[in-house]
Design a protein around this motif. Structure first.
Motif, PDB file in Angstrom:
ATOM      1  N   ARG A 112       1.116  -1.237  -0.333  1.00  0.00           N
ATOM      2  CA  ARG A 112      -0.335   0.132  -0.021  1.00  0.00           C
ATOM      3  C   ARG A 112       0.714   1.432   0.023  1.00  0.00           C
ATOM      4  O   ARG A 112       0.759   2.300  -0.145  1.00  0.00           O
ATOM      5  CB  ARG A 112      -0.900  -0.020   1.221  1.00  0.00           C
ATOM      6  N   LYS A 118       0.771   0.058  -9.673  1.00  0.00           N
ATOM      7  CA  LYS A 118       0.686   0.616 -10.638  1.00  0.00           C
ATOM      8  C   LYS A 118       1.880  -0.289 -11.663  1.00  0.00           C
ATOM      9  O   LYS A 118       1.767  -0.200 -13.159  1.00  0.00           O
ATOM     10  CB  LYS A 118       1.295   2.610 -10.506  1.00  0.00           C
ATOM     11  N   GLU A 156      -9.626  -2.783  -3.311  1.00  0.00           N
ATOM     12  CA  GLU A 156     -10.745  -1.122  -3.213  1.00  0.00           C
ATOM     13  C   GLU A 156      -9.261  -1.052  -5.118  1.00  0.00           C
ATOM     14  O   GLU A 156     -10.451  -0.276  -5.617  1.00  0.00           O
ATOM     15  CB  GLU A 156     -10.649  -0.704  -2.712  1.00  0.00           C
ATOM     16  N   THR A 157      -8.280  -1.098  -5.192  1.00  0.00           N
ATOM     17  CA  THR A 157      -7.922  -0.679  -5.508  1.00  0.00           C
ATOM     18  C   THR A 157      -7.481  -1.209  -7.054  1.00  0.00           C
ATOM     19  O   THR A 157      -7.671  -0.842  -8.178  1.00  0.00           O
ATOM     20  CB  THR A 157      -6.391  -0.612  -5.515  1.00  0.00           C
ATOM     21  N   HIS A 160     -11.427  -0.868  -8.721  1.00  0.00           N
ATOM     22  CA  HIS A 160     -11.387   0.237  -9.169  1.00  0.00           C
ATOM     23  C   HIS A 160     -11.586   0.936 -10.696  1.00  0.00           C
ATOM     24  O   HIS A 160     -11.259  -0.071 -11.211  1.00  0.00           O
ATOM     25  CB  HIS A 160     -10.546   1.890  -8.518  1.00  0.00           C
TER      26      HIS A 160
END
Length: 572
Positions: A112, A118, A156-157, A160
């Motif tokens: 996190r 990414k 959640e990431t 998305h």
């Protein structure tokens, strides 16, 4: 202080061995820190569970099991994740896939705080362009491990809107399959979103698409891989997303109004009608997860917009699949509050219209032969409506609804008790009558006598279907169980035991459910000493019939009890 700490640990280790546990089975122990006594204040500790240090971070003050020499130090080292490069993908996949459960929280915190996710997405796009399947297999393993971390922030990431397709794309390259799975292509081309009522809010549309894709991942892509904890987390995410969607839609009065307007205008044979019914079913199905007050408000709004009128139209459809959806909607309202439907039925019956009302449609659904389960569900609904416990304490509501049912529709229910009716329908109606006799023991008597119900039920015992015979016997047994003179008189006057004895003797000495049920019925007469019925049974069926039964002593004992009753009467 160090010697004292080591001595304390050795004593705890010996105590654990004396209790039958090894030195590693005792669990983490609270350690003394250099410079602090046994009764001193313990400083706050930071770091992972397996490498507790003081806030200063001095390595000479690291404490834990490895400091005491209880286990090898390498088993409690920090989990290090290699830099995200193509060459390190196998190592990263191995580290994350073989991660011990106690390390998941710490590793999730590291991920996190970094830009690992990414970089993983960028690496995935590069590998897809290069068509490097071997590396993509490792990316697939990494993505599975990330989901299995079961960390809310990471999930959640990954879920998305901007990252959802990349997440699904990484899960396509599973090495256990012989070829790549085209999940993204399926979502784009083969799965169609049906918007039966236009949704204006873009955030709600986005939430709907996101929830469906999470469900697709849980149920289609990873049903075998997920453990119980992760499966439960994904299910909770889907559940709360559906609740948010439902609350947003229900708060828009124009949206719900458009739904019922379209249902009134749609052709009953069109695909639009079926989609509208399915959408209404989905709304009511998700409503059960709302809080009580919110659920009640939702159903009240739906009823004002014409929910029960829509159900009546749905139940009159010729397609059983559509009618089943209507039954699900009705069951949702009944499970919330039966008085809502009961109040609507009473209001509709008071209008004195010639059109078929909902209660009449419900009775017709119960009596119409069907193999889809509609009759069984409707029988359950009628039981809930007629149940005295679900009625308000007011006697007025109870008497009014029962009066409408018995005076207008009871003869329809009784009328199906014929020799040529469908066996399934007969069983359901007989079970419903058992319920009514038990619950409405006083209210139903007049209608039983008026419609000659006992005589109709007794004749059904000559049916060849054993399930019908047993259902009829069950109703007679229910009447006897009340030990009411009214039912005893009805049985005697209609000679209801004659078919029962005929069927019992025809069954012979076969030990089956029919044999046991009849024996239990006569045992009940003997146990409760129901004198009129005992006299009727012995005087009517003993000679050349019950007297021939030798494998059971029940009937001989019944005759002896009858003789004893007669003697007692003579003595008086």
């Amino acid at each position: 202080a160090a010697e004292q700490g080591g001595t304390a640990l050795q004593q705890q280790q010996q105590q654990g061995q004396q209790r039958g546990r090894g030195p590693q089975g005792a669990g983490p122990q609270v350690q003394q820190v250099q410079g602090h006594g046994a009764h001193g204040a313990q400083p706050p500790l930071t770091g992972m569970i397996d490498e507790l240090t003081t806030p200063g971070g001095d390595p000479t003050k690291v404490v834990g099991f490895q400091a005491a020499g209880m286990v090898p130090q390498e088993n409690y080292r920090t989990v290090e994740i290699p830099d995200l490069e193509v060459a390190n993908l196998p190592s990263i996949a191995k580290v994350l896939s073989e991660l011990h459960p106690c390390h998941r929280e710490g590793v999730a915190a590291q991920l996190r705080e970094s830009d690992f996710l990414k970089k993983l997405s960028d690496t995935f796009h590069m590998l897809e362009d290069l068509e490097d399947e071997a590396s993509l297999h490792h990316v697939n393993s990494i993505m599975k491990a990330l989901i299995m971390l079961n960390d809310p922030a990471i999930l959640e990431t990954l879920f998305h809107d901007d990252a959802m397709l990349d997440t699904i794309g990484m899960l396509e390259y599973d090495a256990s399959f012989p070829e790549k799975q085209n999940h993204r292509e399926i979502l784009k081309s083969q799965i169609c979103f049906k918007e039966v009522v236009p949704i204006e809010r873009k955030d709600i549309l986005s939430k709907i698409h996101q929830t469906f894709k999470i469900s697709y991942i849980k149920d289609t892509i990873l049903p075998i891989v997920l453990d119980d904890a992760t499966f439960g987390t994904l299910s909770s995410i889907i559940l709360f997303s559906n609740i948010d969607i439902l609350q947003a839609l229900s708060s828009d009065p124009e949206f719900m109004g458009h739904l019922f307007e379209r249902m009134k205008e749609a052709e009953r044979t069109s695909a639009e009608w079926k989609n509208l019914v399915a959408f209404l079913q989905e709304i009511c199905d998700h409503a059960k997860h709302l809080q009580l007050q919110q659920r009640h408000q939702l159903f009240m709004n739906l009823i004002k917009l014409g929910l029960f009128d829509a159900i009546c139209s749905i139940l009159q459809d010729e397609d059983d699949s559509v009618r089943l959806k209507g039954m699900d909607v009705m069951m949702s309202t009944m499970q919330h509050d039966p008085s809502l439907l009961r109040g609507f039925l009473m209001q509709q019956e008071g209008d004195d219209k010639d059109t078929a009302g909902l209660l009449r449609t419900m009775i017709e659904t119960l009596l119409a032969e069907s193999e889809s389960g509609l009759q069984e569900q409707m029988c359950d609904v009628l039981r809930m409506l007629l149940d005295a416990e679900s009625l308000q304490p007011s006697n007025k509501e109870r008497s009014e609804f029962w009066d409408v049912f018995y005076q207008k529709y009871f003869w329809r229910v009784i009328g199906v008790l014929t020799e040529d009716s469908c066996p399934n329908t007969l069983v359901l109606v007989l079970d419903l009558l058992c319920f009514c006799v038990h619950v409405h023991s006083m209210w139903i008597k007049y209608f039983i006598m008026r419609n000659k119900m006992v005589d109709r039920v007794a004749k059904l015992m000559y049916r060849k279907e054993k399930v019908v015979v047993l259902a009829a016997l069950r109703l007679l047994r229910t009447c006897l169980g009340l030990k009411d003179d009214f039912y005893n008189t009805q049985i005697i006057n209609h000679n209801a035991f004659a078919p029962l004895v005929d069927v019992f003797l025809a069954n012979g000495e076969r030990y089956n459910m029919l044999n046991s049920a009849v024996l239990e019925l006569f045992e009940f007469l003997k146990k409760e000493n129901l004198k009129p019925l005992i006299k009727y049974s012995v005087e009517k069926f003993w000679e050349n019939r019950l007297s021939t039964i030798a494998y059971s002593s029940s009937f001989k004992q019944l005759k002896q009890m009858h003789e004893q009753n007669v003697n007692n009467e003579n003595v008086r």
